[in-house]
Design a protein around this motif. Structure first.
Motif, PDB file in Angstrom:
ATOM      1  N   UNK A 109      39.096  20.273  32.072  1.00  9.27           N
ATOM      2  CA  UNK A 109      39.114  20.903  33.156  1.00  9.27           C
ATOM      3  C   UNK A 109      39.859  22.273  32.974  1.00  9.27           C
ATOM      4  N   UNK A 110      39.305  23.383  33.450  1.00  5.27           N
ATOM      5  CA  UNK A 110      39.987  24.680  33.351  1.00  5.27           C
ATOM      6  C   UNK A 110      40.115  25.316  34.940  1.00  5.27           C
ATOM      7  N   UNK A 111      41.024  25.938  35.074  1.00 10.33           N
ATOM      8  CA  UNK A 111      41.473  26.366  36.485  1.00 10.33           C
ATOM      9  C   UNK A 111      41.849  27.736  36.519  1.00 10.33           C
ATOM     10  N   UNK A 112      41.109  28.979  36.691  1.00 11.08           N
ATOM     11  CA  UNK A 112      41.177  30.265  36.587  1.00 11.08           C
ATOM     12  C   UNK A 112      42.083  30.944  37.866  1.00 11.08           C
ATOM     13  N   UNK A 113      43.034  31.519  37.750  1.00 13.43           N
ATOM     14  CA  UNK A 113      43.514  32.366  39.020  1.00 13.43           C
ATOM     15  C   UNK A 113      44.236  33.589  38.639  1.00 13.43           C
ATOM     16  N   UNK A 114      44.587  34.514  39.576  1.00 10.86           N
ATOM     17  CA  UNK A 114      45.213  35.649  39.430  1.00 10.86           C
ATOM     18  C   UNK A 114      44.441  37.101  39.766  1.00 10.86           C
ATOM     19  N   UNK A 115      43.061  36.680  40.229  1.00 10.03           N
ATOM     20  CA  UNK A 115      42.438  37.821  40.481  1.00 10.03           C
ATOM     21  C   UNK A 115      42.723  38.426  41.735  1.00 10.03           C
ATOM     22  N   UNK A 116      42.277  39.445  42.068  1.00  7.72           N
ATOM     23  CA  UNK A 116      42.625  40.303  43.510  1.00  7.72           C
ATOM     24  C   UNK A 116      42.327  41.550  43.456  1.00  7.72           C
ATOM     25  N   UNK A 117      42.565  42.246  44.696  1.00  6.45           N
ATOM     26  CA  UNK A 117      42.282  43.834  44.761  1.00  6.45           C
ATOM     27  C   UNK A 117      43.571  44.403  44.251  1.00  6.45           C
ATOM     28  N   UNK A 118      43.034  45.435  43.472  1.00 10.73           N
ATOM     29  CA  UNK A 118      44.051  46.458  42.797  1.00 10.73           C
ATOM     30  C   UNK A 118      43.540  47.831  42.642  1.00 10.73           C
ATOM     31  N   UNK A 168      35.634  27.487  33.795  1.00  6.78           N
ATOM     32  CA  UNK A 168      36.520  27.536  34.907  1.00  6.78           C
ATOM     33  C   UNK A 168      35.661  27.998  36.226  1.00  6.78           C
ATOM     34  N   UNK A 169      36.350  27.896  37.286  1.00  7.39           N
ATOM     35  CA  UNK A 169      35.366  28.376  38.339  1.00  7.39           C
ATOM     36  C   UNK A 169      35.511  29.997  38.675  1.00  7.39           C
ATOM     37  N   UNK A 170      36.123  30.781  37.902  1.00 12.10           N
ATOM     38  CA  UNK A 170      35.997  32.118  38.062  1.00 12.10           C
ATOM     39  C   UNK A 170      37.117  32.733  38.958  1.00 12.10           C
ATOM     40  N   UNK A 171      37.570  33.691  38.956  1.00 14.04           N
ATOM     41  CA  UNK A 171      38.429  34.554  39.590  1.00 14.04           C
ATOM     42  C   UNK A 171      37.786  36.113  39.930  1.00 14.04           C
TER      43      UNK A 171
END
Length: 124
Positions: free
Chosen positions: A3-12, A115-118
């Motif tokens: 299992x892979x879990x991506x995180x950390x994306x956002x608006x910049x 993973x699910x993508x961020x």
């Protein structure tokens, strides 16, 4: 099960930085490669960078040279992608993917686990 879990994306804002993280679990063997892929709106998924369990690294594409750096924390089973000097063209969904082939390759079809993508949005 891997299992892979991506995180950390956002608006910049353009010129800013983000750090993406990919938490990995379920590998029964120590050898693998984990890559980051970028899918811009309406475009094909493209390889950005990759790291192997042995520490080998790859960075694909002239546009990310000198701006993106991939790293891993084996103790935490995490692979990170540090992105700096972000541009509007960096906008899109970032996926982490893994393969037990142990070799980095920019072709997304070579990766068995995703993973699910961020989502990263860079405003100009």
């Amino acid at each position: 099960e891997v299992q892979l879990q991506a995180s950390g994306g956002g608006l910049v804002q353009a010129g800013g930085s983000l750090r993406l993280s990919c938490g990995a679990s379920g590998f029964t063997r120590g050898d693998y490669a984990i890559a980051w892929f970028h899918q811009a709106p309406g475009k094909e998924r493209k390889g950005v960078s990759c790291i192997t369990s042995g520490g080998g690294r790859a960075l694909w594409g002239d546009s990310v040279q000198g701006r993106f750096v991939i790293s891993s924390d084996n103790a935490k089973n995490t692979v990170s992608l540090q992105m700096t000097s972000l541009r509007s063209e960096d906008t899109g969904v970032y996926y982490c993917a893994a393969t037990t082939r142990r070799l980095c390759h920019p072709d997304y079809s070579r990766y068995e686990y995703w993973g699910q993508g961020t989502l990263v949005t860079v405003s100009s």
